[in-house]
Design an enzyme around this catalytic site. Sequence first.
Site, PDB file in Angstrom:
ATOM      1  N   ARG A 104       0.823  -1.250   0.119  1.00  0.00           N
ATOM      2  CA  ARG A 104      -0.058   0.017   0.062  1.00  0.00           C
ATOM      3  C   ARG A 104       1.049   1.311  -0.128  1.00  0.00           C
ATOM      4  O   ARG A 104       1.633   1.436   0.929  1.00  0.00           O
ATOM      5  CB  ARG A 104      -1.194  -0.022   1.251  1.00  0.00           C
ATOM      6  CG  ARG A 104      -1.806   1.172   1.458  1.00  0.00           C
ATOM      7  CD  ARG A 104      -2.899   1.203   2.678  1.00  0.00           C
ATOM      8  NE  ARG A 104      -3.413   2.399   2.691  1.00  0.00           N
ATOM      9  CZ  ARG A 104      -3.241   3.184   3.711  1.00  0.00           C
ATOM     10  NH1 ARG A 104      -2.444   2.863   4.695  1.00  0.00           N
ATOM     11  NH2 ARG A 104      -3.921   4.258   3.862  1.00  0.00           N
ATOM     12  N   TYR A 129      -4.197   1.932  16.221  1.00  0.00           N
ATOM     13  CA  TYR A 129      -3.100   1.845  16.843  1.00  0.00           C
ATOM     14  C   TYR A 129      -3.178   1.567  18.393  1.00  0.00           C
ATOM     15  O   TYR A 129      -2.380   1.068  19.098  1.00  0.00           O
ATOM     16  CB  TYR A 129      -2.033   3.215  16.608  1.00  0.00           C
ATOM     17  CG  TYR A 129      -1.647   3.175  15.079  1.00  0.00           C
ATOM     18  CD1 TYR A 129      -0.413   2.727  15.150  1.00  0.00           C
ATOM     19  CD2 TYR A 129      -2.150   4.043  14.200  1.00  0.00           C
ATOM     20  CE1 TYR A 129       0.219   2.767  13.688  1.00  0.00           C
ATOM     21  CE2 TYR A 129      -1.799   3.791  12.939  1.00  0.00           C
ATOM     22  CZ  TYR A 129      -0.614   3.388  12.643  1.00  0.00           C
ATOM     23  OH  TYR A 129      -0.052   3.313  11.482  1.00  0.00           O
ATOM     24  N   GLU A 168      -3.452  -0.066   8.313  1.00  0.00           N
ATOM     25  CA  GLU A 168      -2.283   0.344   8.853  1.00  0.00           C
ATOM     26  C   GLU A 168      -2.463  -0.404  10.449  1.00  0.00           C
ATOM     27  O   GLU A 168      -3.641  -0.229  11.008  1.00  0.00           O
ATOM     28  CB  GLU A 168      -2.215   1.823   9.254  1.00  0.00           C
ATOM     29  CG  GLU A 168      -1.876   2.439   8.021  1.00  0.00           C
ATOM     30  CD  GLU A 168      -1.486   3.954   8.220  1.00  0.00           C
ATOM     31  OE1 GLU A 168      -1.268   4.519   9.476  1.00  0.00           O
ATOM     32  OE2 GLU A 168      -1.614   4.848   7.101  1.00  0.00           O
ATOM     33  N   HIS A 189      -3.013  11.058   1.000  1.00  0.00           N
ATOM     34  CA  HIS A 189      -2.047  10.855   2.155  1.00  0.00           C
ATOM     35  C   HIS A 189      -1.484  12.222   2.824  1.00  0.00           C
ATOM     36  O   HIS A 189      -0.462  12.319   3.044  1.00  0.00           O
ATOM     37  CB  HIS A 189      -1.148   9.839   2.387  1.00  0.00           C
ATOM     38  CG  HIS A 189      -0.917   9.054   3.678  1.00  0.00           C
ATOM     39  ND1 HIS A 189      -1.162   7.677   3.806  1.00  0.00           N
ATOM     40  CD2 HIS A 189      -0.509   9.665   4.800  1.00  0.00           C
ATOM     41  CE1 HIS A 189      -0.745   7.702   4.914  1.00  0.00           C
ATOM     42  NE2 HIS A 189      -0.222   8.783   5.576  1.00  0.00           N
ATOM     43  N   ASN A 234      -7.254   1.909  10.040  1.00  0.00           N
ATOM     44  CA  ASN A 234      -6.188   1.895  10.855  1.00  0.00           C
ATOM     45  C   ASN A 234      -6.367   1.991  12.194  1.00  0.00           C
ATOM     46  O   ASN A 234      -6.959   2.836  12.904  1.00  0.00           O
ATOM     47  CB  ASN A 234      -5.485   3.303  10.393  1.00  0.00           C
ATOM     48  CG  ASN A 234      -5.116   3.223   8.736  1.00  0.00           C
ATOM     49  OD1 ASN A 234      -5.091   2.357   8.041  1.00  0.00           O
ATOM     50  ND2 ASN A 234      -4.804   4.484   8.219  1.00  0.00           N
ATOM     51  N   GLU A 286      -7.195   8.410   6.571  1.00  0.00           N
ATOM     52  CA  GLU A 286      -7.122   9.170   7.973  1.00  0.00           C
ATOM     53  C   GLU A 286      -7.667  10.624   7.662  1.00  0.00           C
ATOM     54  O   GLU A 286      -6.785  11.662   8.279  1.00  0.00           O
ATOM     55  CB  GLU A 286      -5.874   9.186   8.654  1.00  0.00           C
ATOM     56  CG  GLU A 286      -5.675   7.672   8.951  1.00  0.00           C
ATOM     57  CD  GLU A 286      -4.512   7.670   9.914  1.00  0.00           C
ATOM     58  OE1 GLU A 286      -4.030   6.328  10.497  1.00  0.00           O
ATOM     59  OE2 GLU A 286      -3.586   8.674  10.202  1.00  0.00           O
TER      60      GLU A 286
END
Length: 434
Positions: free
Chosen positions: A77, A291, A343, A121, A289, A166
Amino acid sequence: MSELKFPPNFSWGVATSAYQIEGAAAEDGRGPSIWDTFSHQPGKTFEGHTGDVACDHYHRYDTDVDLIASLGVDAYRFSISWSRVQPKGHGAWNEKGLAFYDRLVDKLLSKGIKPHVTLYHWDLPQGLQDLGGWGSRDTTDCFADYADVMGRRLGDRVASICTHNEPWCTAHLGHHVGQFAPGNKDPQLAIQVAHHLLLSHGKALQAMRASGVKAPLGIVLNQSSVTAATQSQADRDSAERQYAAFVRWYMDPIFLKRYPTAPGLSIYPTVSENDFNTIAQPLDFLGINYYTRIWASESSPPVPAPNAMGVNDMGWETYPQGLSDLLRQIDRDYDLPPIYITENGFAGDDHLVGGKVADSPRIAYVHTHLAALQQAMEAGVDIRGYFYWSLFDNYEWNSGYAKRFGLVHVDYENQQRTLKDSAHWYSDLIRKGR
Protein backbone atom coordinates in the site's frame (compact mmCIF):
# COMPACT_ATOMS: atom_id res chain seq x y z
CA MET A 1 3.10 -17.09 21.69
CA SER A 2 -0.35 -18.35 20.72
CA GLU A 3 -0.70 -19.80 17.23
CA LEU A 4 -2.10 -17.54 14.55
CA LYS A 5 -4.22 -19.02 11.78
CA PHE A 6 -5.64 -17.01 8.90
CA PRO A 7 -7.42 -18.09 5.71
CA PRO A 8 -5.15 -19.10 2.82
CA ASN A 9 -6.45 -16.20 0.69
CA PHE A 10 -5.84 -13.61 3.46
CA SER A 11 -3.72 -10.75 2.09
CA TRP A 12 -0.49 -9.79 3.89
CA GLY A 13 1.10 -6.44 3.19
CA VAL A 14 3.17 -3.45 4.22
CA ALA A 15 2.32 0.23 3.83
CA THR A 16 3.98 3.60 3.22
CA SER A 17 3.03 7.11 2.06
CA ALA A 18 4.56 9.38 -0.55
CA TYR A 19 5.83 12.34 1.48
CA GLN A 20 7.19 10.05 4.18
CA ILE A 21 9.48 8.04 1.89
CA GLU A 22 9.86 9.45 -1.63
CA GLY A 23 12.15 12.46 -1.25
CA ALA A 24 13.00 14.08 -4.62
CA ALA A 25 10.85 16.95 -3.42
CA ALA A 26 11.73 19.34 -6.23
CA GLU A 27 12.71 16.92 -9.00
CA ASP A 28 11.15 16.03 -12.36
CA GLY A 29 8.46 18.68 -12.19
CA ARG A 30 7.01 17.95 -8.75
CA GLY A 31 5.30 20.98 -7.21
CA PRO A 32 5.36 21.84 -3.51
CA SER A 33 2.77 20.35 -1.15
CA ILE A 34 1.51 21.78 2.12
CA TRP A 35 3.94 19.48 3.93
CA ASP A 36 6.89 20.96 2.02
CA THR A 37 5.73 24.41 3.10
CA PHE A 38 4.90 23.43 6.69
CA SER A 39 8.05 21.42 7.40
CA HIS A 40 10.27 24.29 6.21
CA GLN A 41 8.71 26.70 8.72
CA PRO A 42 10.85 27.02 11.86
CA GLY A 43 9.50 25.24 14.91
CA LYS A 44 6.88 23.14 13.14
CA THR A 45 8.72 19.79 13.13
CA PHE A 46 11.23 17.99 15.34
CA GLU A 47 14.62 19.73 14.87
CA GLY A 48 13.30 21.23 11.62
CA HIS A 49 13.23 17.88 9.82
CA THR A 50 11.65 17.82 6.34
CA GLY A 51 10.73 15.18 3.78
CA ASP A 52 13.06 16.64 1.15
CA VAL A 53 15.06 13.39 0.97
CA ALA A 54 13.26 11.01 3.39
CA CYS A 55 14.06 7.42 2.32
CA ASP A 56 14.99 8.53 -1.22
CA HIS A 57 12.45 6.00 -2.50
CA TYR A 58 11.89 7.97 -5.72
CA HIS A 59 15.41 7.02 -6.82
CA ARG A 60 15.51 3.62 -5.10
CA TYR A 61 12.04 2.21 -5.83
CA ASP A 62 13.47 -0.59 -7.99
CA THR A 63 15.60 -2.14 -5.25
CA ASP A 64 12.98 -1.21 -2.64
CA VAL A 65 10.41 -3.36 -4.44
CA ASP A 66 12.93 -6.21 -4.50
CA LEU A 67 13.20 -5.79 -0.72
CA ILE A 68 9.39 -5.85 -0.35
CA ALA A 69 9.27 -9.03 -2.40
CA SER A 70 11.92 -10.62 -0.16
CA LEU A 71 9.52 -10.31 2.79
CA GLY A 72 7.03 -12.63 1.13
CA VAL A 73 4.13 -10.17 1.33
CA ASP A 74 1.59 -10.23 -1.49
CA ALA A 75 0.42 -6.60 -1.17
CA TYR A 76 1.94 -3.13 -0.92
CA ARG A 77 0.00 0.00 0.00
CA PHE A 78 1.45 3.34 -1.09
CA SER A 79 0.18 6.83 -1.84
CA ILE A 80 0.41 9.11 -4.84
CA SER A 81 2.04 12.51 -4.37
CA TRP A 82 -0.68 14.68 -5.93
CA SER A 83 1.76 17.54 -6.59
CA ARG A 84 4.14 15.13 -8.34
CA VAL A 85 1.52 14.24 -10.94
CA GLN A 86 -0.32 17.60 -11.02
CA PRO A 87 2.05 20.25 -9.63
CA LYS A 88 -0.60 22.83 -8.66
CA GLY A 89 -3.49 20.44 -7.96
CA HIS A 90 -5.33 21.95 -10.92
CA GLY A 91 -4.37 22.63 -14.51
CA ALA A 92 -1.37 20.98 -16.15
CA TRP A 93 -0.35 17.37 -15.50
CA ASN A 94 3.24 16.22 -15.10
CA GLU A 95 4.06 13.24 -17.32
CA LYS A 96 7.32 12.47 -15.49
CA GLY A 97 5.41 12.13 -12.23
CA LEU A 98 2.73 9.94 -13.77
CA ALA A 99 5.43 7.77 -15.36
CA PHE A 100 7.05 7.18 -11.96
CA TYR A 101 3.88 5.55 -10.62
CA ASP A 102 3.51 3.53 -13.83
CA ARG A 103 7.01 2.15 -13.27
CA LEU A 104 6.34 1.45 -9.59
CA VAL A 105 3.09 -0.41 -10.30
CA ASP A 106 4.64 -2.43 -13.13
CA LYS A 107 7.63 -3.40 -10.96
CA LEU A 108 5.32 -4.52 -8.13
CA LEU A 109 3.27 -6.63 -10.52
CA SER A 110 6.43 -8.19 -11.97
CA LYS A 111 7.23 -9.41 -8.44
CA GLY A 112 3.73 -10.78 -7.81
CA ILE A 113 2.83 -7.99 -5.39
CA LYS A 114 -0.64 -6.43 -5.54
CA PRO A 115 -0.47 -2.58 -5.58
CA HIS A 116 -2.96 -0.80 -3.30
CA VAL A 117 -3.10 2.92 -4.11
CA THR A 118 -4.03 5.78 -1.79
CA LEU A 119 -4.83 9.01 -3.62
CA TYR A 120 -4.48 11.38 -0.66
CA HIS A 121 -2.20 10.93 2.32
CA TRP A 122 -2.17 14.53 3.64
CA ASP A 123 0.08 16.23 1.04
CA LEU A 124 -2.27 18.71 -0.68
CA PRO A 125 -0.60 20.67 -3.49
CA GLN A 126 0.36 24.10 -2.16
CA GLY A 127 -1.24 25.57 -5.29
CA LEU A 128 -4.64 24.44 -3.98
CA GLN A 129 -3.91 25.56 -0.43
CA ASP A 130 -3.27 29.03 -1.85
CA LEU A 131 -6.87 28.97 -3.17
CA GLY A 132 -8.37 27.94 0.19
CA GLY A 133 -7.31 24.29 0.45
CA TRP A 134 -9.77 21.85 1.96
CA GLY A 135 -11.67 24.80 3.41
CA SER A 136 -12.86 25.55 -0.12
CA ARG A 137 -15.63 23.47 -1.67
CA ASP A 138 -13.91 23.90 -5.06
CA THR A 139 -11.10 21.61 -3.86
CA THR A 140 -13.59 18.72 -3.81
CA ASP A 141 -14.01 19.05 -7.59
CA CYS A 142 -10.25 19.27 -8.14
CA PHE A 143 -9.87 16.06 -6.13
CA ALA A 144 -12.52 14.30 -8.22
CA ASP A 145 -10.67 15.31 -11.41
CA TYR A 146 -7.38 14.04 -9.93
CA ALA A 147 -9.01 10.74 -8.90
CA ASP A 148 -10.47 10.32 -12.38
CA VAL A 149 -7.09 10.77 -14.08
CA MET A 150 -5.27 8.45 -11.68
CA GLY A 151 -8.08 5.89 -11.82
CA ARG A 152 -7.92 5.76 -15.61
CA ARG A 153 -4.12 5.67 -15.53
CA LEU A 154 -3.67 2.89 -12.96
CA GLY A 155 -7.09 1.33 -12.39
CA ASP A 156 -6.58 -1.56 -14.81
CA ARG A 157 -3.50 -2.80 -12.91
CA VAL A 158 -3.93 -2.06 -9.20
CA ALA A 159 -5.68 -4.18 -6.56
CA SER A 160 -7.53 -1.23 -4.99
CA ILE A 161 -7.79 2.55 -4.93
CA CYS A 162 -8.57 4.40 -1.73
CA THR A 163 -9.56 8.05 -1.82
CA HIS A 164 -8.37 9.38 1.54
CA ASN A 165 -6.13 8.18 4.33
CA GLU A 166 -7.35 9.22 7.78
CA PRO A 167 -9.43 12.33 7.02
CA TRP A 168 -9.67 12.92 10.79
CA CYS A 169 -5.94 13.76 10.82
CA THR A 170 -6.24 16.21 7.93
CA ALA A 171 -9.24 17.93 9.55
CA HIS A 172 -8.35 17.82 13.24
CA LEU A 173 -4.55 17.79 13.38
CA GLY A 174 -4.17 20.04 10.33
CA HIS A 175 -6.96 22.55 10.93
CA HIS A 176 -8.06 22.38 14.59
CA VAL A 177 -4.90 21.94 16.66
CA GLY A 178 -2.35 23.00 14.02
CA GLN A 179 0.00 20.10 14.72
CA PHE A 180 0.05 19.00 11.06
CA ALA A 181 0.09 20.92 7.77
CA PRO A 182 -1.27 23.43 6.94
CA GLY A 183 -1.13 24.35 10.65
CA ASN A 184 -4.51 26.04 11.15
CA LYS A 185 -6.17 26.35 14.57
CA ASP A 186 -9.85 26.90 13.80
CA PRO A 187 -12.44 24.39 15.10
CA GLN A 188 -15.20 25.54 12.73
CA LEU A 189 -12.86 25.39 9.74
CA ALA A 190 -11.75 21.89 10.80
CA ILE A 191 -15.35 20.64 10.80
CA GLN A 192 -15.96 22.16 7.36
CA VAL A 193 -12.73 20.57 6.11
CA ALA A 194 -13.93 17.18 7.40
CA HIS A 195 -17.14 17.63 5.41
CA HIS A 196 -15.28 18.62 2.25
CA LEU A 197 -12.97 15.60 2.58
CA LEU A 198 -15.99 13.29 2.78
CA LEU A 199 -17.67 15.11 -0.11
CA SER A 200 -14.52 14.85 -2.23
CA HIS A 201 -14.41 11.13 -1.45
CA GLY A 202 -17.95 10.67 -2.77
CA LYS A 203 -17.30 12.78 -5.86
CA ALA A 204 -14.09 10.83 -6.56
CA LEU A 205 -15.91 7.48 -6.41
CA GLN A 206 -18.59 8.83 -8.77
CA ALA A 207 -15.96 10.10 -11.21
CA MET A 208 -13.92 6.89 -11.23
CA ARG A 209 -16.97 4.68 -11.63
CA ALA A 210 -18.28 6.89 -14.46
CA SER A 211 -14.93 6.35 -16.21
CA GLY A 212 -15.24 2.58 -15.85
CA VAL A 213 -12.37 2.13 -13.38
CA LYS A 214 -12.22 -1.59 -12.63
CA ALA A 215 -10.22 -1.53 -9.36
CA PRO A 216 -12.14 -1.88 -6.06
CA LEU A 217 -12.72 1.57 -4.53
CA GLY A 218 -12.85 2.60 -0.87
CA ILE A 219 -11.59 4.87 1.89
CA VAL A 220 -9.21 4.43 4.84
CA LEU A 221 -10.28 5.68 8.29
CA ASN A 222 -8.28 5.77 11.52
CA GLN A 223 -10.39 4.39 14.35
CA SER A 224 -10.15 3.41 18.01
CA SER A 225 -12.26 1.80 20.64
CA VAL A 226 -13.07 4.19 23.51
CA THR A 227 -13.03 3.29 27.22
CA ALA A 228 -14.58 5.44 29.95
CA ALA A 229 -12.04 5.67 32.78
CA THR A 230 -14.78 5.35 35.42
CA GLN A 231 -18.53 4.85 35.51
CA SER A 232 -19.11 8.53 36.30
CA GLN A 233 -21.62 10.30 34.04
CA ALA A 234 -18.90 12.75 32.96
CA ASP A 235 -16.57 9.96 31.82
CA ARG A 236 -19.35 8.06 30.07
CA ASP A 237 -20.45 11.23 28.24
CA SER A 238 -16.84 11.93 27.31
CA ALA A 239 -16.41 8.42 25.90
CA GLU A 240 -19.59 8.78 23.84
CA ARG A 241 -18.53 12.19 22.55
CA GLN A 242 -15.00 11.07 21.64
CA TYR A 243 -16.24 7.96 19.85
CA ALA A 244 -18.72 10.11 17.91
CA ALA A 245 -16.04 12.64 16.96
CA PHE A 246 -13.39 10.06 16.04
CA VAL A 247 -15.27 7.11 14.55
CA ARG A 248 -18.91 7.98 13.88
CA TRP A 249 -18.14 11.40 12.36
CA TYR A 250 -16.78 9.63 9.27
CA MET A 251 -18.77 6.39 9.35
CA ASP A 252 -22.26 7.86 9.82
CA PRO A 253 -22.20 10.08 6.69
CA ILE A 254 -20.82 7.23 4.53
CA PHE A 255 -23.19 4.54 5.77
CA LEU A 256 -26.15 6.42 7.30
CA LYS A 257 -26.21 9.76 5.41
CA ARG A 258 -25.96 11.94 8.54
CA TYR A 259 -23.60 13.34 11.15
CA PRO A 260 -23.73 11.91 14.67
CA THR A 261 -25.01 13.57 17.82
CA ALA A 262 -23.46 13.09 21.28
CA PRO A 263 -23.27 14.98 24.59
CA GLY A 264 -21.13 18.09 24.06
CA LEU A 265 -20.84 17.70 20.27
CA SER A 266 -21.78 21.22 19.20
CA ILE A 267 -20.00 22.27 15.97
CA TYR A 268 -21.40 21.11 12.62
CA PRO A 269 -20.50 21.99 9.02
CA THR A 270 -22.49 23.77 6.35
CA VAL A 271 -24.07 20.97 4.29
CA SER A 272 -25.63 21.55 0.87
CA GLU A 273 -28.58 19.65 -0.55
CA ASN A 274 -27.64 16.15 -1.81
CA ASP A 275 -24.21 16.20 -0.09
CA PHE A 276 -25.03 13.10 1.95
CA ASN A 277 -26.22 11.27 -1.18
CA THR A 278 -22.86 12.08 -2.78
CA ILE A 279 -20.85 11.04 0.29
CA ALA A 280 -22.69 7.74 0.76
CA GLN A 281 -21.41 6.05 -2.40
CA PRO A 282 -21.21 2.25 -2.07
CA LEU A 283 -17.76 1.07 -0.98
CA ASP A 284 -16.03 -2.00 -2.37
CA PHE A 285 -13.89 -2.12 0.79
CA LEU A 286 -13.22 -0.19 4.00
CA GLY A 287 -9.70 0.34 5.31
CA ILE A 288 -9.24 0.62 9.09
CA ASN A 289 -6.08 1.98 10.73
CA TYR A 290 -5.77 1.02 14.40
CA TYR A 291 -2.95 1.80 16.82
CA THR A 292 -4.42 2.24 20.31
CA ARG A 293 -7.62 2.94 22.22
CA ILE A 294 -8.95 6.26 23.48
CA TRP A 295 -9.07 6.52 27.27
CA ALA A 296 -11.78 8.96 28.35
CA SER A 297 -11.26 10.63 31.73
CA GLU A 298 -12.82 13.97 32.69
CA SER A 299 -11.54 14.11 36.28
CA SER A 300 -8.79 16.50 37.30
CA PRO A 301 -6.14 15.25 37.23
CA PRO A 302 -7.26 12.59 34.68
CA VAL A 303 -7.34 8.93 35.72
CA PRO A 304 -4.33 7.40 33.92
CA ALA A 305 -4.82 4.55 31.47
CA PRO A 306 -3.67 1.18 32.89
CA ASN A 307 -0.95 0.71 30.23
CA ALA A 308 -0.73 -2.92 31.31
CA MET A 309 1.07 -3.90 28.08
CA GLY A 310 3.22 -0.77 27.98
CA VAL A 311 3.39 2.16 25.59
CA ASN A 312 5.26 2.72 22.34
CA ASP A 313 7.75 5.45 21.46
CA MET A 314 4.86 7.79 20.61
CA GLY A 315 3.47 7.30 24.13
CA TRP A 316 0.52 5.26 22.79
CA GLU A 317 -0.83 2.44 24.96
CA THR A 318 -0.57 -1.08 23.55
CA TYR A 319 -4.16 -2.33 23.73
CA PRO A 320 -4.87 -5.08 21.18
CA GLN A 321 -8.29 -5.93 22.63
CA GLY A 322 -9.43 -2.52 21.39
CA LEU A 323 -9.00 -3.67 17.79
CA SER A 324 -11.34 -6.63 18.29
CA ASP A 325 -13.80 -4.49 20.28
CA LEU A 326 -13.83 -1.80 17.60
CA LEU A 327 -14.32 -4.19 14.69
CA ARG A 328 -17.22 -5.96 16.37
CA GLN A 329 -18.82 -2.63 17.29
CA ILE A 330 -18.76 -1.19 13.76
CA ASP A 331 -19.89 -4.54 12.36
CA ARG A 332 -22.99 -4.27 14.56
CA ASP A 333 -23.64 -0.61 13.77
CA TYR A 334 -23.22 -0.51 10.00
CA ASP A 335 -23.75 -2.60 6.87
CA LEU A 336 -20.08 -2.91 6.00
CA PRO A 337 -18.16 -4.01 2.89
CA PRO A 338 -15.08 -6.24 3.31
CA ILE A 339 -12.49 -4.70 5.67
CA TYR A 340 -8.72 -4.42 5.39
CA ILE A 341 -6.54 -3.44 8.34
CA THR A 342 -4.61 -0.90 6.31
CA GLU A 343 -2.33 0.27 9.13
CA ASN A 344 -1.26 -1.18 12.46
CA GLY A 345 2.20 -0.72 13.87
CA PHE A 346 4.60 0.09 16.65
CA ALA A 347 7.10 2.95 17.09
CA GLY A 348 10.17 1.63 18.87
CA ASP A 349 13.47 2.94 20.18
CA ASP A 350 15.33 0.91 17.57
CA HIS A 351 19.11 0.72 17.19
CA LEU A 352 21.31 -1.00 14.64
CA VAL A 353 23.88 -3.06 16.56
CA GLY A 354 26.23 -5.46 14.84
CA GLY A 355 24.19 -5.41 11.65
CA LYS A 356 20.94 -6.31 13.45
CA VAL A 357 17.97 -4.53 15.03
CA ALA A 358 16.45 -6.42 17.97
CA ASP A 359 12.86 -5.17 18.28
CA SER A 360 10.98 -7.80 20.28
CA PRO A 361 8.38 -5.25 21.54
CA ARG A 362 7.26 -4.71 17.93
CA ILE A 363 6.93 -8.47 17.37
CA ALA A 364 4.82 -8.76 20.52
CA TYR A 365 2.67 -5.82 19.41
CA VAL A 366 1.94 -7.31 15.99
CA HIS A 367 1.36 -10.80 17.36
CA THR A 368 -1.17 -9.65 19.96
CA HIS A 369 -2.99 -7.44 17.44
CA LEU A 370 -3.19 -10.28 14.92
CA ALA A 371 -4.64 -12.46 17.68
CA ALA A 372 -7.25 -9.75 18.33
CA LEU A 373 -7.94 -9.58 14.60
CA GLN A 374 -8.44 -13.34 14.57
CA GLN A 375 -10.99 -12.96 17.41
CA ALA A 376 -12.99 -10.45 15.36
CA MET A 377 -12.92 -12.72 12.30
CA GLU A 378 -14.12 -15.67 14.40
CA ALA A 379 -16.99 -13.42 15.55
CA GLY A 380 -18.01 -12.98 11.92
CA VAL A 381 -16.34 -9.72 10.86
CA ASP A 382 -15.31 -9.92 7.17
CA ILE A 383 -11.61 -9.00 7.18
CA ARG A 384 -9.58 -9.70 4.04
CA GLY A 385 -6.07 -8.50 4.80
CA TYR A 386 -3.52 -6.83 7.08
CA PHE A 387 -0.89 -4.19 6.25
CA TYR A 388 1.86 -3.47 8.74
CA TRP A 389 2.77 0.22 9.17
CA SER A 390 5.34 0.84 8.08
CA LEU A 391 7.63 -0.89 5.63
CA PHE A 392 10.46 1.55 6.42
CA ASP A 393 11.50 3.83 9.19
CA ASN A 394 10.48 7.09 7.56
CA TYR A 395 9.60 10.76 7.96
CA GLU A 396 7.07 10.69 10.82
CA TRP A 397 5.43 14.05 10.09
CA ASN A 398 5.98 16.64 12.85
CA SER A 399 8.09 14.06 14.75
CA GLY A 400 10.59 14.12 11.88
CA TYR A 401 12.98 11.17 11.82
CA ALA A 402 12.91 10.68 15.60
CA LYS A 403 10.23 7.94 15.57
CA ARG A 404 10.78 4.57 13.95
CA PHE A 405 7.78 2.44 12.91
CA GLY A 406 9.52 0.37 10.23
CA LEU A 407 10.08 -3.33 9.76
CA VAL A 408 13.14 -2.10 7.89
CA HIS A 409 15.71 0.12 9.62
CA VAL A 410 16.89 3.08 7.55
CA ASP A 411 20.21 4.79 8.19
CA TYR A 412 19.39 8.30 6.98
CA GLU A 413 23.08 9.17 6.52
CA ASN A 414 23.64 6.59 3.78
CA GLN A 415 20.12 5.20 3.07
CA GLN A 416 21.24 1.71 4.09
CA ARG A 417 18.23 -0.61 4.60
CA THR A 418 18.46 -3.35 7.26
CA LEU A 419 15.70 -5.86 8.01
CA LYS A 420 14.84 -5.77 11.71
CA ASP A 421 14.07 -8.93 13.70
CA SER A 422 10.38 -8.06 13.25
CA ALA A 423 10.74 -8.17 9.47
CA HIS A 424 12.15 -11.70 9.65
CA TRP A 425 9.39 -12.71 12.10
CA TYR A 426 6.63 -11.22 9.90
CA SER A 427 8.09 -12.92 6.84
CA ASP A 428 8.17 -16.30 8.64
CA LEU A 429 4.59 -15.82 9.85
CA ILE A 430 3.38 -15.18 6.29
CA ARG A 431 5.26 -18.14 4.81
CA LYS A 432 3.99 -20.53 7.51
CA GLY A 433 0.47 -19.24 7.00
CA ARG A 434 0.63 -20.11 3.34
